[in-house]
Scaffold this motif. Structure first.
Motif, mmCIF file in Angstrom:
data_model
loop_
_atom_site.group_PDB
_atom_site.id
_atom_site.type_symbol
_atom_site.label_atom_id
_atom_site.label_comp_id
_atom_site.label_asym_id
_atom_site.label_seq_id
_atom_site.Cartn_x
_atom_site.Cartn_y
_atom_site.Cartn_z
ATOM 1 N N GLY A 65 0.824 -1.215 0.000
ATOM 2 C CA GLY A 65 0.000 0.000 0.000
ATOM 3 C C GLY A 65 0.851 1.254 0.000
ATOM 4 N N ALA A 66 1.921 1.242 0.794
ATOM 5 C CA ALA A 66 2.811 2.412 0.839
ATOM 6 C C ALA A 66 3.518 2.595 -0.499
ATOM 7 C CB ALA A 66 3.828 2.257 1.968
ATOM 8 N N LEU A 75 7.128 9.373 -6.517
ATOM 9 C CA LEU A 75 8.304 8.512 -6.442
ATOM 10 C C LEU A 75 8.153 7.343 -7.424
ATOM 11 C CD1 LEU A 75 9.046 8.378 -2.596
ATOM 12 C CD2 LEU A 75 10.204 9.747 -4.340
ATOM 13 N N MET B 65 -2.479 16.197 1.271
ATOM 14 C CA MET B 65 -3.235 15.154 0.570
ATOM 15 C C MET B 65 -4.154 14.395 1.516
ATOM 16 S SD MET B 65 0.023 13.877 -1.685
ATOM 17 C CE MET B 65 1.174 14.308 -0.403
ATOM 18 N N THR B 67 -6.599 10.576 1.812
ATOM 19 C CA THR B 67 -7.326 9.405 1.329
ATOM 20 C C THR B 67 -8.583 9.307 2.179
ATOM 21 O OG1 THR B 67 -6.329 7.799 2.852
ATOM 22 C CG2 THR B 67 -5.168 8.179 0.763
ATOM 23 N N ALA B 123 -8.358 0.169 3.431
ATOM 24 C CA ALA B 123 -7.301 0.082 2.409
ATOM 25 C C ALA B 123 -6.639 1.418 2.119
ATOM 26 C CB ALA B 123 -7.865 -0.514 1.119
ATOM 27 N N PRO B 126 -2.758 2.417 4.266
ATOM 28 C CA PRO B 126 -1.389 2.203 3.756
ATOM 29 C C PRO B 126 -1.053 3.117 2.579
ATOM 30 C CG PRO B 126 -2.483 0.094 4.115
ATOM 31 C CD PRO B 126 -3.528 1.158 4.261
ATOM 32 N N ILE B 127 -2.039 3.464 1.776
ATOM 33 C CA ILE B 127 -1.788 4.346 0.631
ATOM 34 C C ILE B 127 -1.419 5.742 1.138
ATOM 35 C CG2 ILE B 127 -2.820 5.366 -1.437
ATOM 36 C CD1 ILE B 127 -4.603 2.788 -1.571
ATOM 37 N N VAL B 129 0.021 6.312 3.922
ATOM 38 C CA VAL B 129 1.387 6.151 4.443
ATOM 39 C C VAL B 129 2.407 6.335 3.310
ATOM 40 C CG1 VAL B 129 3.008 4.427 5.373
ATOM 41 C CG2 VAL B 129 0.758 4.711 6.412
ATOM 42 N N GLY B 130 2.077 5.795 2.143
ATOM 43 C CA GLY B 130 2.976 5.934 0.992
ATOM 44 C C GLY B 130 3.083 7.373 0.508
ATOM 45 N N ALA B 131 1.958 8.089 0.519
ATOM 46 C CA ALA B 131 2.002 9.502 0.122
ATOM 47 C C ALA B 131 2.869 10.291 1.099
ATOM 48 C CB ALA B 131 0.584 10.073 0.071
ATOM 49 N N LEU B 133 5.295 9.016 2.792
ATOM 50 C CA LEU B 133 6.674 8.585 2.530
ATOM 51 C C LEU B 133 7.299 9.450 1.439
ATOM 52 C CD1 LEU B 133 9.012 6.540 2.910
ATOM 53 C CD2 LEU B 133 7.834 5.027 1.290
ATOM 54 N N THR B 134 6.517 9.735 0.398
ATOM 55 C CA THR B 134 7.014 10.622 -0.655
ATOM 56 C C THR B 134 7.424 11.971 -0.068
ATOM 57 O OG1 THR B 134 5.676 9.573 -2.362
ATOM 58 C CG2 THR B 134 6.418 11.806 -2.813
ATOM 59 N N GLN B 136 8.339 12.648 2.942
ATOM 60 C CA GLN B 136 9.545 12.518 3.763
ATOM 61 C C GLN B 136 10.797 12.333 2.899
ATOM 62 O OE1 GLN B 136 10.507 8.909 6.259
ATOM 63 N NE2 GLN B 136 10.045 10.341 7.903
ATOM 64 N N GLU B 160 -1.103 -2.259 10.405
ATOM 65 C CA GLU B 160 0.139 -2.220 9.631
ATOM 66 C C GLU B 160 0.502 -0.782 9.265
ATOM 67 O OE1 GLU B 160 0.590 -4.981 6.421
ATOM 68 O OE2 GLU B 160 -0.421 -6.598 7.487
ATOM 69 N N ALA B 161 -0.520 -0.004 8.897
ATOM 70 C CA ALA B 161 -0.268 1.376 8.465
ATOM 71 C C ALA B 161 0.183 2.240 9.641
ATOM 72 C CB ALA B 161 -1.522 1.960 7.826
ATOM 73 N N MET B 164 3.799 1.226 10.738
ATOM 74 C CA MET B 164 4.864 1.648 9.816
ATOM 75 C C MET B 164 5.052 3.167 9.873
ATOM 76 S SD MET B 164 5.279 1.036 5.706
ATOM 77 C CE MET B 164 5.801 -0.657 5.691
ATOM 78 N N TRP B 168 8.556 4.993 11.091
ATOM 79 C CA TRP B 168 9.268 5.881 10.165
ATOM 80 C C TRP B 168 8.993 7.365 10.436
ATOM 81 C CZ3 TRP B 168 8.391 2.999 4.812
ATOM 82 C CH2 TRP B 168 9.209 1.854 4.784
#
Lengths: 325, 327
Positions: A65-66, A75, B65, B67, B123, B126-127, B129-131, B133-134, B136, B160-161, B164, B168
């Motif tokens: 998902g990340a 990215l 952003m 979700t 769902a 985690p998405i 979390v990824g945004a 991450l970008t 960071q 999980e989200a 993580m 981080w």
């Protein structure tokens, strides 16, 4: 020409892409400081640092998902799932999110995302660490899937996958990690969707990938002594699939054997058979044979594992059967 | 976190009030669209929860952003998707925010920071979390908020989200709209804690329990969590206590709700809370509010008429957007 293993090809492709594009990042379980469970990714953390090369928790849904979230926001992530058997743990993110995210938003997002995993049996890892994942992934439009068979392809297809503006699964066969090959000095990133004829022949077309492709080549040598000339096609890319190369070969040989390291039901071999039936039926001189695991699973016990996963003998026998018809 | 709720300025309050009315009247019209056979499938309305959407959206800056979930019309309108493109998307029209391919459960507009409304419970976390991450990795100082319902806190992706993101220290804020029911089931029958925010201690992050009916309170708390994330101090878990006036989805009338519960929550209607405060502060009178309501009703009706007359997508669109690059 320098020598390179399949394992080194993964590391080199990752390093070269991390070097060439600051937007490439790489993460997964134990991939950074430990260099990966299969020792495939040593040195990346030291060279590129903890911001771009990260160890994750054992949390496949969060990893995948990340990776998606990072991919849609600028990215170009590469995520590792270690064993391909862990793909189903993240299946919602793969099937409902990654595959559908661009489509259901009306094309608002591009998803330049690569997911790597080690697949396949033959190494005694037992039932839950030996699966091949192609069939799980191929039914989801939006995703691409490649299965490299050689060090050269591993390097070129992984770089091609990372540069692709779509989500790509790169499935690495763990029995091939030690395979060595003399390689060209500057292998370029490869386009996805191109099969390769690994051995030219005029009597029978054998379509396979990875370990099965190598076993098909072995079978072809045996059969050559018997006067049977086998053409071996390495599909390399499952989605998109190079149907033209397959059809051209069937037209030439009029006989077809498809070898999969997977159960029979709903396998990609059925797609090849359907292709032959729809577009190549009148060229065929014999029924098509699929060689695969039947309807069973990979067992731990060595003789059982050897029995279940197709070997060169089984492939050779299948070829003899289509030739004798 | 030290949080004081300060009165927002008159213009901000007026903008928030207007947006909450936009959401309220849009939701009312959407229910009617089913009866008129203009909308198919299902829909999940958020009336009663307007202060959550608007309070969160107003706590974000350009480039931030979000979700969100299938109960997402309010989030979409709060983030700046127009009523027209929302209505067109509801009806599967080409001019909808997703070209008609998403529908009620997938209101998405990347240009306003809305990375997607998700129809799979949990769902989106985690998405998000990824945004984050970008942000960071690039050092961009943008914050991502993940909105979800109380039903999402028992699914693995939630755990999980949050873990993580905490490990981080990512710039993400997890915001739970606790409307007391996961689909048809009351919270206490599915969830071991009464306050979702109590879960924060498992991730060593701040947990805030917030009145989700008061838009100024929501705004103040979410702003604090967002600015904390922006400063590099990591994620928070914010719980907005709220209530959905309707059932889970289109066909659910909510018969499982105890008698008097809805009526009690209607006494704390988010629009009325802000209206009354503005009247008290001399920023609005009853006549002006009435006019505002009527104007909003007309605006939504016009958007609806516009969307009805918009064309459906060309059939080629069925095969487009599967892959980037025209594949």
């Amino acid at each position: 020409m320098p020598e390179m293993t399949y394992r080194e090809a993964v590391q080199k492709a990752l390093a070269d892409e991390l070097r060439s594009d600051d937007n490439v990042i790489f993460f997964g379980e134990d991939v950074a400081k430990a260099g990966g469970a299969f020792k495939v990714t040593p040195g990346l953390y030291d060279e590129f640092g903890g911001n771009r090369v990260r160890d994750t928790p054992i949390a496949e849904q969060a990893i995948i998902g990340a990776a998606l979230g990072a991919a849609i926001t600028g990215l170009r992530p590469v995520a590792e799932l270690m064993f391909a058997d862990f793909i189903p743990v993240a299946m919602d993110q793969i099937v409902n999110q990654i595959a559908k995210y661009r489509y259901m938003s009306g094309g608002q997002f591009t998803i330049p995302l690569t997911i790597r995993a080690a697949q396949g049996g033959g190494a005694g890892f037992g039932t839950q660490h030996s699966a091949c994942a192609e069939a799980w992934l191929m039914q989801h439009p939006g995703i691409m899937v490649v299965s490299p068979s050689t060090p050269t392809d591993m390097y070129g297809l992984l770089r091609g996958a990372i540069r692709e503006d779509n989500p790509v699964f790169v499935l690495e066969h763990k029995m091939l990690y030690n395979m060595k090959e003399d390689v060209a000095d500057n292998i370029q990133p490869m386009r996805l969707g191109e099969a390769q004829i690994r051995r030219e022949g005029g009597d029978v077309t054998v379509v396979a990938t990875q370990l099965m492709m190598h076993r098909a080549l072995e079978a072809a040598e045996t059969l050559a002594d018997e006067g049977i000339d086998v053409e071996v096609i390495d599909l390399r890319s499952m989605v998109p699939m190079d149907t033209e190369t397959v059809l051209t070969s069937i037209k030439k040989t009029s006989r077809l054997v498809v070898v999969e390291e997977a159960p029979h039901a709903a396998g990609w071999g059925g797609d090849i058979v359907s292709l032959a039936a729809n577009e190549g039926l009148y060229w065929l001189d014999a029924p098509v044979i699929r060689v695969n695991m039947g309807h069973t699973l990979v067992a731990y016990s060595p003789p059982l594992e050897d029995e279940i996963i197709p070997n060169a003998n089984r492939i050779a026998q299948a070829v003899r059967n289509v030739v004798q018809r | 976190m030290d949080i004081t709720v300060k009165a927002l300025d008159e213009q901000t309050r007026m903008d928030m009030l207007q947006r909450m009315l936009d959401i309220r009247y849009s939701e009312e019209q959407i229910q009617g669209l089913f009866l008129a056979n203009l909308v198919r499938g299902t829909t999940h309305l958020c009336d009663g929860q307007e202060a959550c959407s608007v309070g969160v959206a107003w706590a974000l800056k350009p480039g931030d952003m979000m979700t969100c979930t299938y109960r997402g019309h309010g989030h979409a309108l709060a983030m700046g998707i127009s009523i027209k493109t929302l209505m067109a998307e509801m009806m599967g029209k080409a001019s909808g925010c997703c070209g008609g391919k998403g529908g009620s459960m997938h209101m998405t507009d990347a240009s306003v920071g809305l990375l997607g409304a998700n129809a799979i419970v949990g769902a989106g976390l985690p998405i998000a979390v990824g945004a984050a991450l970008t942000s960071q990795v690039k050092g961009s100082h943008h914050v991502t908020v993940a909105l979800f319902g109380d039903g999402a806190v028992n699914i693995g992706a939630f755990h999980e989200a949050l873990n993580m993101a905490a490990v981080w220290k990512l710039p993400v804020v997890f915001i739970c709209e606790n409307n007391l029911y996961g689909e048809y089931s009351p919270l206490h029958t599915t969830t071991a804690v009464e306050n979702i925010a109590d879960r924060a201690c498992a991730y060593n992050i701040p947990g805030l329990i917030v009145d989700g009916q008061d838009v100024e309170v929501v705004h103040a708390h979410v702003s604090a969590a967002v600015e904390r994330a922006r400063a590099g101090d990591g994620p928070s878990l914010v719980e907005l206590k709220t209530y959905r006036y309707r059932g889970h989805s289109r066909t659910d009338t909510g018969p499982y709700r105890p008698e008097g519960e809805l009526e009690a929550w209607l006494q704390r209607d988010p629009i009325h809370i802000l209206r009354d405060r503005m009247i008290e502060d001399g920023q609005l009178d009853a006549v002006e509010f009435e006019e505002l309501q009527q104007a909003t009703e007309r605006k939504v009706a016009e958007a609806l008429e516009w969307a009805k007359n918009e064309p459906f997508p060309l059939l080629e669109a069925a095969y487009q957007d599967v892959y980037a690059g025209g594949r």
